[in-house]
Every structure is written in structure tokens, then in C-alpha cells.
Design an enzyme around this catalytic site. Structure first.
Site, PDB file in Angstrom:
ATOM      1  N   ASP A  13      -7.535  -0.666   3.890  1.00  0.00           N
ATOM      2  CA  ASP A  13      -7.825  -1.698   2.879  1.00  0.00           C
ATOM      3  C   ASP A  13      -7.464  -1.263   1.467  1.00  0.00           C
ATOM      4  OD1 ASP A  13      -8.843  -3.247   4.951  1.00  0.00           O
ATOM      5  OD2 ASP A  13     -10.858  -2.420   4.702  1.00  0.00           O
ATOM      6  N   LYS A  16      -2.298  -2.285   1.076  1.00  0.00           N
ATOM      7  CA  LYS A  16      -0.962  -2.103   1.676  1.00  0.00           C
ATOM      8  C   LYS A  16      -0.216  -3.429   1.738  1.00  0.00           C
ATOM      9  CE  LYS A  16      -2.942  -0.404   5.333  1.00  0.00           C
ATOM     10  NZ  LYS A  16      -4.326  -0.280   4.833  1.00  0.00           N
ATOM     11  N   GLY A  17      -0.941  -4.497   2.153  1.00  0.00           N
ATOM     12  CA  GLY A  17      -0.300  -5.810   2.302  1.00  0.00           C
ATOM     13  C   GLY A  17       0.326  -6.267   0.998  1.00  0.00           C
ATOM     14  N   LYS A  18      -0.425  -6.162  -0.097  1.00  0.00           N
ATOM     15  CA  LYS A  18       0.108  -6.593  -1.396  1.00  0.00           C
ATOM     16  C   LYS A  18       1.364  -5.797  -1.744  1.00  0.00           C
ATOM     17  CE  LYS A  18      -0.103  -6.392  -6.244  1.00  0.00           C
ATOM     18  NZ  LYS A  18      -0.639  -6.657  -7.551  1.00  0.00           N
ATOM     19  N   ASN A  38      -6.485  -5.294  14.383  1.00  0.00           N
ATOM     20  CA  ASN A  38      -7.624  -4.706  13.648  1.00  0.00           C
ATOM     21  C   ASN A  38      -7.308  -4.673  12.146  1.00  0.00           C
ATOM     22  OD1 ASN A  38      -5.604  -2.804  14.139  1.00  0.00           O
ATOM     23  ND2 ASN A  38      -6.977  -1.075  14.414  1.00  0.00           N
ATOM     24  N   GLY A  40      -6.133  -6.010   8.456  1.00  0.00           N
ATOM     25  CA  GLY A  40      -6.277  -7.253   7.697  1.00  0.00           C
ATOM     26  C   GLY A  40      -5.586  -7.051   6.371  1.00  0.00           C
ATOM     27  N   HIS A  41      -4.422  -7.651   6.200  1.00  0.00           N
ATOM     28  CA  HIS A  41      -3.619  -7.450   4.997  1.00  0.00           C
ATOM     29  C   HIS A  41      -3.557  -8.766   4.219  1.00  0.00           C
ATOM     30  CE1 HIS A  41      -1.422  -3.847   7.078  1.00  0.00           C
ATOM     31  NE2 HIS A  41      -2.724  -3.694   7.007  1.00  0.00           N
ATOM     32  N   GLN A 224      -4.318   0.541   8.705  1.00  0.00           N
ATOM     33  CA  GLN A 224      -5.399   1.520   8.536  1.00  0.00           C
ATOM     34  C   GLN A 224      -5.017   2.557   7.459  1.00  0.00           C
ATOM     35  OE1 GLN A 224      -4.488   0.880  12.242  1.00  0.00           O
ATOM     36  NE2 GLN A 224      -5.646  -0.910  11.681  1.00  0.00           N
ATOM     37  N   THR A 299     -11.476  -8.243   5.761  1.00  0.00           N
ATOM     38  CA  THR A 299     -10.691  -9.437   6.084  1.00  0.00           C
ATOM     39  C   THR A 299     -10.880  -9.819   7.547  1.00  0.00           C
ATOM     40  OG1 THR A 299      -9.036  -8.388   4.678  1.00  0.00           O
ATOM     41  CG2 THR A 299      -8.354 -10.379   5.810  1.00  0.00           C
ATOM     42  N   THR A 301     -13.408  -8.666   9.937  1.00  0.00           N
ATOM     43  CA  THR A 301     -14.748  -8.871  10.492  1.00  0.00           C
ATOM     44  C   THR A 301     -15.734  -9.412   9.453  1.00  0.00           C
ATOM     45  OG1 THR A 301     -15.272  -6.570   9.958  1.00  0.00           O
ATOM     46  CG2 THR A 301     -14.474  -7.010  12.182  1.00  0.00           C
ATOM     47  N   LYS A 304     -19.285  -5.935   4.975  1.00  0.00           N
ATOM     48  CA  LYS A 304     -19.299  -5.389   3.620  1.00  0.00           C
ATOM     49  C   LYS A 304     -18.715  -3.985   3.681  1.00  0.00           C
ATOM     50  CE  LYS A 304     -22.678  -4.824  -0.031  1.00  0.00           C
ATOM     51  NZ  LYS A 304     -24.060  -4.915  -0.424  1.00  0.00           N
ATOM     52  N   LYS A 331      -6.009  -1.600  -7.644  1.00  0.00           N
ATOM     53  CA  LYS A 331      -7.361  -1.994  -8.054  1.00  0.00           C
ATOM     54  C   LYS A 331      -7.888  -1.208  -9.250  1.00  0.00           C
ATOM     55  CE  LYS A 331      -9.382  -4.397  -4.604  1.00  0.00           C
ATOM     56  NZ  LYS A 331     -10.159  -4.747  -3.425  1.00  0.00           N
TER      57      LYS A 331
END
Ligand code: GDP
Ligand code: IMO
Ligand code: MG
Length: 430
Positions: A13, A16-18, A38, A40-41, A224, A299, A301, A304, A331
């Protein structure tokens, strides 16, 4: 021109996707090489959010080829759901621009059932998996009883393979006193879905070889992160694949020299979902504030995410074990306005100072972080698109991190939006 592998340098998290989406404008093909749904990007393009789990993040650019490599574990039902969801957002997805390795191992309904049952049985010591059947599917692959995409072309042979698979799984289910699975229960849904997914099957290693020889640029998209790697992570609180860039070659059917530049992604702080050691976790209101500002909810599940400070020891270790050439730091904006920012620069284990995370799980749980406190910045970095827009203190923080982790920052990200990205060194230029 090098090809580029994008990998997580923390516990997933990292953004990576961005970064893959941003870099994919410079690439011809984007390849997922490990993990499965598993992951979530999340991509945000002109305010529109796209959530991808199994599809490579290049898929939103229809002119680029998207590839799911052999190293992925592939749930055909999740795949079709995701293809439909992304098409509903106006993205063109066809077997022309999305191919799946014919030798990919399938995730079957039995795998997620086993995953969830096992987690329940572990009780307090559960891994905190995503419940997607990732671990059990990789186990079947290594045990040489997996059903692969190419097996769906021959119904008679498929029936035999299902028998062999169930010979193992039903023995386990009997031992647990659980109801057994019949061959028909597995076979019928597979026969039903086969004609819908086989059009996407391809000889990925050959396509990638042809593209490489034609001088096309390949972008490998990791899922991951290094600390979830089955060898180098916080075992057993890890995922079931190698998440490091070395696996980009194996997981796509290319040689090690095909990989090129390795870009590690890390946040300006740290998060983790699920159980396991997390030396810099902050359980005070500051950790809570970081989580709220960073919108740290999973993203896949919705769980938190645990939050804490940047751990330079861990990231440096990820850089060494994963052969990372440069970092994309994401971030940074989430830290805006904090009076003091802590950075972990070493650990103390049983009174002794150490400079790495030991392999032993009990020791990992006992290490205490040694912090350095960094003065924060009052100004906003949010949405900054040039280095010159950053407050001097934020620049100092980035430069200091580079020194601690012994790697340069090649990209900086200052919001979820695609173009709120600062390029300092083009990974494709190497
Ligand atoms: P991945 O699994 O590594 O692709 O990361 P995720 O997509 O699961 O989580 C990263 C989250 O942070 C997503 O919601 C992104 O939209 C968001 N994000 C990415 N980069 C930035 C950034 O620089 N600033 C902020 N505030 N959010 C970001
Ligand atoms: P992306 O690609 C964060 C974690 C789970 C659990 C462990 C094992 O979005 O960064 P698994 O279902 O893989 O057997 O779960 O790994 N995990 C992730 N954490 N980001 C991910 O992916 C993750 N994929 C798995 O929470 O701790
Ligand atoms: Mg994620």
C-alpha cells in the site's frame, strides 16, 4: 533504455498503483508478475478513482498492453468481475490489450475457503490474510497439483487434474471433520467460465520477448511489499510469494537482465495491514491522525491500516535485499503541519544496538526503535508538482531520508492525483 520494475519497499500500500499509472505513459507494456487479487492498487485520474486488484495499473491506458504473468495466482471469477467493473468506467479492455499467461496457476473457490478456515483455526495468532486464497493456491502450485489456465482447454484432462487435486484437499478436509468437495462442484464452474477467459490466454514469454527485441519498454508492477516477501519479510506474517524485483523475471518468463531499473515505492511514514511485528507503530493520537489524513483503510478488505513512523532501517534492508536502485517517496503531504516527525534510525534488541531487522520472529517482535526527531513544516506540500514548490524543511526531510536509506529519491508524490508527482530522475532513462 532500461525496463523498470516497481516494487513495494515496506508492507504494501505504498502507492505502487499511482506510480505505475504515472510511469506507464512512458512504457509500452505493464506486467503483473506475482500475487493476485490480494493487491489493491488505487489510481486517481482527474478526480476519477480506479481500484485495481488483479489487472495491471496500465490497463486504464487502452493503447498499452497489459499482461498478467505466470507468477501470479489467478482467480478467473475475480478477473471477470474486475474486467466488467473497469469497462463500466469506460475503459476498453479486450484480449487485444490484456493477456494472461497460459501457464498461470488458478485460484479456485476451495482455496479461499481453506484460507479463511485456516485463519479461523489460528485464532489469536492469525496472519490476517486477505482471505482470497492466495496462500493455498501457491501451495498447490509448488506441490505440482495446481489447475492452470491452459488446463481449461481439455475437459477430459481437466477432470483428471481435479481428481488429483481433491485427493489431497479431501484428505485434509476429512481430517478436520469438514464436509468434502465433489469433483462436480469444482469442475462445473470451471467448464462454465472457460470460454469466457480462454480468449485472454496467451504465450506471455514469447510476446514479451518479441516486444523486448522490438525495443519496447516494459514496466513490471509488483504487488505487496518487501516486508511481506516470503523469504525476506516478517515471516510467517507475510504473503506467499516473492515480492522483490528478482521475481519480476521469473514471474513473467524473462531473464534477469530484462528487469533493468528497480524502483522501490515507500511512504514518508509506515503502514501495515494484518498481524505481525511493526517496530515503529504509533498507537497514540498521532498515529491515528496520520491514518485519518492518509485515509489508511485497505482497498481489498476495508480494514484499518496500522500506522507509524518512517523506518529507515527497514527500507534500507528492503533496498539491499531487493536490489532497489531508487525510491519513489509517496504521501509526503500527509505529514504536512506536524510539529515533529520521528524517523527510526536503528533498533535496540535486548539492550544491544543493531542496524537490521533480525530474521527470528520473536526477536522481530522485541526490537525497539531508536528514533531521531525531525522538525516538521507548517506549509502545504499537497499537490506540489515541482521541487521548487516544496518547503525547505520538507526538502531537508527527503534529503535526510536518502542518506539514511542509502538510495536516491527518483520520484515524489504529493497527492493521490496522477499528475501531483515530481520527477527527479527518470527510471527509464538508465
Ligand atoms: P498500492 O497498493 O501500493 O498501490 O497502494 P494503495 O493504492 O493500496 O494505497 C495508497 C493510497 O494512497 C491510495 O488510496 C492512493 O490514492 C493514495 N496515494 C498515493 N500517493 C499519494 C500521495 O502522495 N499522497 C496522498 N495523500 N495519497 C496518496
Ligand atoms: P498491495 O499490492 C498490504 C497482507 C495481508 C496479510 C498478509 C498475507 O495493495 O500493496 P495474503 O492474503 O496475501 O495471504 O495475506 O499480507 N497483504 C497486503 N498488505 N497490501 C497488499 O497488497 C497486501 N497483500 C497482502 O494483509 O497481512
Ligand atoms: Mg494496496
Amino acid at each position: 533504455m532500461a525496463n523498470v520494475a516497481v516494487v513495494g519497499a515496506q508492507w504494501g500500500d505504498e502507492g505502487k498503483g499511482k506510480i505505475v499509472d504515472w510511469l506507464s505513459s512512458r512504457a509500452d507494456v505493464v506486467v503483473r508478475f506475482q500475487g493476485g487479487h490480494n493487491a489493491g492498487h488505487t489510481l486517481v485520474i482527474n478526480g476519477v478513482e480506479y481500484k485495481l486488484s488483479l489487472l495491471p495499473s496500465g490497463v486504464v491506458r487502452a493503447s498499452k498492453l497489459s499482461v498478467i504473468g505466470n507468477g501470479v495466482v489467478f482467480d478467473p471469477w475475480a478477473f471477470l468481475r474486475e474486467v466488467e467493473a473497469i469497462r463500466a468506467k469506460g475503459v476498453t479492455v479486450t484480449p487485444e490489450n490484456l493477456i494472461v499467461a497460459e501457464n498461470v496457476a488458478l485460484i479456485l473457490p476451495i482455496h479461499s475457503a481453506v484460507d479463511k478456515a485456516r485463519e479461523e483455526a489460528r485464532g489469536a495468532s492469525k496472519i490476517g490474510t486477505t482471505g482470497r486464497g492466495i496462500g493455498p493456491a501457491y501451495e498447490d502450485k509448488v506441490a505440482r497439483r495446481a489447475i492452470r489456465l491452459c488446463d481449461l482447454t481439455d475437459e477430459a484432462a481437466l477432470a483428471d487434474k481435479v481428481e488429483q487435486l481433491l485427493f489431497h484437499h479431501n484428505a485434509v478436509l476429512r481430517g478436520l471433520g469438514s464436509p468434502e468437495v465433489t469433483a462436480a462442484e469444482l469442475l462445473e464452474p470451471l467448464k462454465e467460465i472457460a470460454p469466457k477467459i480462454l480468449p485472454f490466454a496467451g504465450v506471455v514469454w514469447k510476446t514479451l520477448d518479441e516486444m523486448r527485441r522490438a525495443g519496447k519498454r516494459i514496466l513490471f508492477e509488483g504487488a505487496q511489499g518487501a516486508m511481506l516477501d516470503v523469504d525476506h519479510g516478517t515471516y510467517p506474517y507475510v504473503t506467499s510469494s516473492n515480492t522483490v524485483a528478482g521475481n519480476a523475471a521469473t514471474g513473467s518468463g524473462m531473464g534477469p537482465r530484462a528487469v533493468g531499473y528497480v524502483l522501490g515505492i515507500c511512504k514518508a511514514y509506515t503502514t501495515r495491514v494484518g498481524s505481525g511485528p511493526f517496530p515503529t507503530e504509533d498507537l497514540t493520537e498521532v498515529g491515528e491522525l496520520i491514518g485519518q489524513r492518509g485515509r489508511e483503510f485497505g482497498t481489498v478488505t476495508g480494514r484499518k491500516r496500522r500506522c507509524g513512523w518512517f523506518d529507515a532501517v527497514l527500507v534500507r534492508q528492503a533496498i539491499k535485499t531487493g536490489g532497489i536502485d531508487g525510491i519513489a517517496l509517496t504521501k509526503l503531504d500527509v505529514l504536512d503541519g506536524l510539529d515533529a516527525i520521528k524517523v527510526c534510525i536503528g533498533y535496540r534488541l535486548d539492550g544491544k544496538e543493531i542496524d537490521h531487522l533480525p530474521a527470528n520472529a520473536a526477536e522481530q517482535a522485541r526490537v525497539e526503535p531508536i528514533y531521531e526527531t525531525f522538525e516538521g513544516w507548517g506549509e502545504s506540500t499537497q499537490g506540489a508538482r515541482t521541487w521548487a514548490e516544496l518547503p525547505a524543511q520538507a526538502v531537508k526531510y527527503v534529503r535526510h531520508i536518502e542518506e539514511l536509506i542509502q538510495a536516491p529519491v527518483a520520484l515524489l508524490s504529493t497527492s493521490p492525483e496522477r499528475d501531483d508527482t515530481i520527477l527527479m530522475h527518470d527510471p527509464f532513462a538508465d
